[in-house]
Design an enzyme around this catalytic site. Structure first.
Site, short mmCIF file in Angstrom:
data_model
loop_
_atom_site.label_atom_id
_atom_site.label_comp_id
_atom_site.label_asym_id
_atom_site.label_seq_id
_atom_site.Cartn_x
_atom_site.Cartn_y
_atom_site.Cartn_z
N CYS A 179 -15.77 -1.36 3.78
CA CYS A 179 -14.67 -1.63 2.84
C CYS A 179 -14.86 -0.88 1.53
CB CYS A 179 -14.55 -3.13 2.60
SG CYS A 179 -13.92 -4.01 4.06
N CYS A 181 -18.29 -5.37 2.27
CA CYS A 181 -19.20 -4.62 3.15
C CYS A 181 -19.09 -3.12 2.83
CB CYS A 181 -18.89 -4.90 4.61
SG CYS A 181 -17.50 -3.95 5.27
N ASN A 206 -9.67 -11.64 6.88
CA ASN A 206 -10.39 -11.03 8.00
C ASN A 206 -9.75 -11.46 9.32
OD1 ASN A 206 -11.53 -13.57 7.32
ND2 ASN A 206 -13.48 -13.08 8.27
N CYS A 239 -11.97 -6.50 8.12
CA CYS A 239 -12.30 -7.33 6.95
C CYS A 239 -11.05 -7.60 6.11
CB CYS A 239 -13.32 -6.62 6.07
SG CYS A 239 -14.98 -6.51 6.74
N GLU A 286 -10.62 -7.20 2.94
CA GLU A 286 -10.33 -6.14 1.96
C GLU A 286 -9.52 -5.02 2.60
OE1 GLU A 286 -13.14 -7.63 2.74
OE2 GLU A 286 -14.62 -7.55 1.14
N1 THU Z 1 -16.02 -10.00 6.13
C1 THU Z 1 -14.96 -9.66 5.36
O1 THU Z 1 -13.80 -9.89 5.71
N2 THU Z 1 -15.20 -9.06 4.18
C2 THU Z 1 -16.45 -8.84 3.66
O2 THU Z 1 -16.55 -8.27 2.60
C3 THU Z 1 -17.63 -9.26 4.40
C4 THU Z 1 -17.40 -9.70 5.79
C5 THU Z 1 -15.77 -10.70 7.40
C6 THU Z 1 -16.01 -9.91 8.65
C7 THU Z 1 -16.24 -11.02 9.67
O3 THU Z 1 -14.99 -11.46 10.16
C8 THU Z 1 -16.87 -12.13 8.86
O4 THU Z 1 -16.61 -11.84 7.51
C9 THU Z 1 -18.35 -12.29 9.06
O5 THU Z 1 -19.00 -11.08 8.89
#
Ligand code: THU
Length: 138
Positions: A94, A91, A42, A53, A55
């Site tokens: 993604c 999320c 992320n 994110c 993913e």
């Molecule tokens: N985040 C991800 O990278 N992937 C996920 O599946 C859930 C959330 C990140 C986004 C943000 O930088 C942090 O986690 C908190 O939400």
């Protein structure tokens, strides 16, 4: 490559996260059907909304390189300085990006609590009745 090994790759990717705001680090390891792994983390932003994110970072790197056929993705998430103790599910945004490039019944999403419990979901289980290219005749 086993699901556990792919999760270890996601753990490695996590260490590259840029998270000055949430301090929650996520790593992803995306396995192509040919067996190549693309890593993602992320990448946050002061304006919050542009945050990418882990993913999506992995998918966008792979798609840029010409990849279009994907087998599985493993995801590892935990606060900075900690090891994952809970599963980190992707999320909704993604899941939708996965829907663009992956078959909902065969593409797998690998989650782990980091303590030996590994879960393996089909994309279609996490995004039921998803909207994808097929809805547009593609
Ligand atoms: N985040 C991800 O990278 N992937 C996920 O599946 C859930 C959330 C990140 C986004 C943000 O930088 C942090 O986690 C908190 O939400």
């Amino acid at each position: 490559m086993t699901n556990e090994e792919l999760f270890q790759e996601a753990q490695k990717a996590r260490l590259h996260a840029y998270t000055p705001y949430s301090h929650f680090q996520v790593g992803a390891a995306l396995l192509t059907k040919e067996g190549k792994v693309y890593h993602g983390c992320n990448i946050e932003n002061a304006a919050y909304g542009p945050t990418n994110c882990a993913e999506r970072t992995a998918f966008f790197k792979a798609v840029y390189e010409g990849e279009r056929e994907f087998d599985r993705i493993a995801i590892a998430g935990a606060p900075e300085g900690q090891e994952p103790e809970e599963m980190c599910a992707p999320c909704g945004v993604c899941r939708q990006v996965m829907m663009e490039f992956c078959q909902p019944d065969s593409f797998r999403i690998i989650l782990s609590d980091g303590k030996g419990s590994v879960a393996d979901f089909a994309l279609g289980e996490l995004l039921p009745y998803g909207f994808g290219p097929a809805n547009l005749g593609k």
